[in-house]
Write a protein that holds these residues in place. Sequence first.
Motif, PDB file in Angstrom:
ATOM      1  N   SER A  80      72.280  44.057  12.005  1.00 11.75           N
ATOM      2  CA  SER A  80      73.731  43.887  12.049  1.00 11.75           C
ATOM      3  C   SER A  80      74.095  42.702  12.945  1.00 11.75           C
ATOM      4  N   ALA A  81      75.306  42.207  12.812  1.00 11.63           N
ATOM      5  CA  ALA A  81      75.792  41.135  13.685  1.00 11.63           C
ATOM      6  C   ALA A  81      75.731  41.585  15.144  1.00 11.63           C
ATOM      7  N   ASN A  82      76.034  42.835  15.404  1.00 11.35           N
ATOM      8  CA  ASN A  82      75.981  43.389  16.753  1.00 11.35           C
ATOM      9  C   ASN A  82      74.556  43.308  17.309  1.00 11.35           C
ATOM     10  N   TYR A  83      73.581  43.689  16.510  1.00  9.33           N
ATOM     11  CA  TYR A  83      72.190  43.650  16.936  1.00  9.33           C
ATOM     12  C   TYR A  83      71.760  42.218  17.238  1.00  9.33           C
ATOM     13  N   VAL A  84      72.080  41.292  16.338  1.00 11.99           N
ATOM     14  CA  VAL A  84      71.704  39.886  16.522  1.00 11.99           C
ATOM     15  C   VAL A  84      72.307  39.348  17.816  1.00 11.99           C
ATOM     16  N   ALA A  85      73.590  39.639  18.055  1.00 14.51           N
ATOM     17  CA  ALA A  85      74.261  39.154  19.269  1.00 14.51           C
ATOM     18  C   ALA A  85      73.601  39.721  20.524  1.00 14.51           C
ATOM     19  N   LYS A  86      73.315  41.009  20.508  1.00 13.65           N
ATOM     20  CA  LYS A  86      72.674  41.622  21.672  1.00 13.65           C
ATOM     21  C   LYS A  86      71.266  41.076  21.893  1.00 13.65           C
ATOM     22  N   LEU A  87      70.505  40.922  20.823  1.00  9.66           N
ATOM     23  CA  LEU A  87      69.156  40.397  20.956  1.00  9.66           C
ATOM     24  C   LEU A  87      69.181  38.981  21.527  1.00  9.66           C
ATOM     25  N   ALA A  88      70.099  38.158  21.024  1.00 13.07           N
ATOM     26  CA  ALA A  88      70.182  36.765  21.477  1.00 13.07           C
ATOM     27  C   ALA A  88      70.624  36.649  22.933  1.00 13.07           C
ATOM     28  N   THR A  89      71.397  37.598  23.404  1.00 12.05           N
ATOM     29  CA  THR A  89      71.903  37.530  24.770  1.00 12.05           C
ATOM     30  C   THR A  89      71.108  38.403  25.743  1.00 12.05           C
ATOM     31  N   GLY A  90      70.055  39.031  25.256  1.00 11.40           N
ATOM     32  CA  GLY A  90      69.187  39.804  26.138  1.00 11.40           C
ATOM     33  C   GLY A  90      69.660  41.201  26.449  1.00 11.40           C
ATOM     34  N   HIS A 130      73.913  32.225  18.747  1.00 13.89           N
ATOM     35  CA  HIS A 130      72.969  33.346  18.694  1.00 13.89           C
ATOM     36  C   HIS A 130      71.763  32.988  17.827  1.00 13.89           C
ATOM     37  N   LEU A 131      72.040  32.384  16.668  1.00 11.75           N
ATOM     38  CA  LEU A 131      70.938  32.010  15.778  1.00 11.75           C
ATOM     39  C   LEU A 131      70.038  30.966  16.426  1.00 11.75           C
ATOM     40  N   GLU A 132      70.636  29.990  17.102  1.00 17.49           N
ATOM     41  CA  GLU A 132      69.850  28.955  17.781  1.00 17.49           C
ATOM     42  C   GLU A 132      68.985  29.557  18.880  1.00 17.49           C
ATOM     43  N   THR A 133      69.534  30.497  19.623  1.00 12.25           N
ATOM     44  CA  THR A 133      68.753  31.158  20.671  1.00 12.25           C
ATOM     45  C   THR A 133      67.552  31.871  20.074  1.00 12.25           C
ATOM     46  N   LEU A 134      67.762  32.573  18.972  1.00 11.51           N
ATOM     47  CA  LEU A 134      66.647  33.281  18.338  1.00 11.51           C
ATOM     48  C   LEU A 134      65.624  32.300  17.777  1.00 11.51           C
ATOM     49  N   ARG A 135      66.088  31.202  17.221  1.00  9.35           N
ATOM     50  CA  ARG A 135      65.144  30.188  16.725  1.00  9.35           C
ATOM     51  C   ARG A 135      64.318  29.614  17.882  1.00  9.35           C
ATOM     52  N   LYS A 136      64.959  29.381  19.026  1.00 11.58           N
ATOM     53  CA  LYS A 136      64.223  28.887  20.200  1.00 11.58           C
ATOM     54  C   LYS A 136      63.165  29.882  20.665  1.00 11.58           C
ATOM     55  N   ALA A 137      63.418  31.148  20.382  1.00 12.32           N
ATOM     56  CA  ALA A 137      62.450  32.195  20.740  1.00 12.32           C
ATOM     57  C   ALA A 137      61.405  32.385  19.633  1.00 12.32           C
ATOM     58  N   ASN A 138      61.408  31.470  18.659  1.00 13.42           N
ATOM     59  CA  ASN A 138      60.459  31.501  17.537  1.00 13.42           C
ATOM     60  C   ASN A 138      60.637  32.695  16.603  1.00 13.42           C
ATOM     61  N   VAL A 139      61.857  33.221  16.545  1.00 14.02           N
ATOM     62  CA  VAL A 139      62.146  34.276  15.580  1.00 14.02           C
ATOM     63  C   VAL A 139      62.229  33.638  14.200  1.00 14.02           C
ATOM     64  N   ASP A 140      61.586  34.249  13.235  1.00 15.34           N
ATOM     65  CA  ASP A 140      61.683  33.794  11.852  1.00 15.34           C
ATOM     66  C   ASP A 140      62.917  34.471  11.246  1.00 15.34           C
ATOM     67  N   LEU A 141      63.972  33.686  11.071  1.00 16.71           N
ATOM     68  CA  LEU A 141      65.223  34.215  10.524  1.00 16.71           C
ATOM     69  C   LEU A 141      65.193  34.117   9.005  1.00 16.71           C
TER      70      LEU A 141
END
Length: 183
Positions: A80-90, A130-141
């Motif tokens: 969910s958008a909520n999950y992505v936002a929380k994951l990206a912000t720690g 949020h997407l950029e943060t996850l990409r920097k963490a090497n998450v495959d989106l």
Amino acid sequence: MGTAADGIEMLRTGLVEPAMALGWQVAVTLTPNAGRWLRANGELDRLETLTGLPVRDTPRLPTEPRPHPVADCYVVAPASANYVAKLATGVSDNQALTQVSEALGTIGVPVVVFPRVNAAHARHPAWQGHLETLRKANVDLVYGPDVWPLYEPREGPEVRELPWPTIMESIQQVAPNASRRSD
């Protein structure tokens, strides 16, 4: 991993069964609301029977044994958008977030995320960050108009099949030599 987003009810047939057919050992962890949804429709029990492992949607007590094997790859679908936002912000305020957050900092453990969002979510000013943060963490989106066209809220097709084959392809690309376990 799965969150309370449309499509979670197809987690077993869309992801778990195909992954197990490829020889993967699959352990399922859900956000608390996703656990509630799947418990209500009987899918949680079907997932436990299929995988032979308990489905987690709450943390274990410190005195309890770990119910899942160590994961070689984490997959969050749908996210969910909520999950992505929380994951990206720690923010790790549930078991599903805690596990994937830790995986982001673990060397050699790939993470695949399919954001199940709409056009309004994607226009939020924080979304691209949020997407950029996850990409920097090497998450495959697993994300983009070729994978998941974005519709306005309540304007898309009433029933949409999640891109399970694309998610499976992503897993195989990021974890080709894993010992065939996923979460």
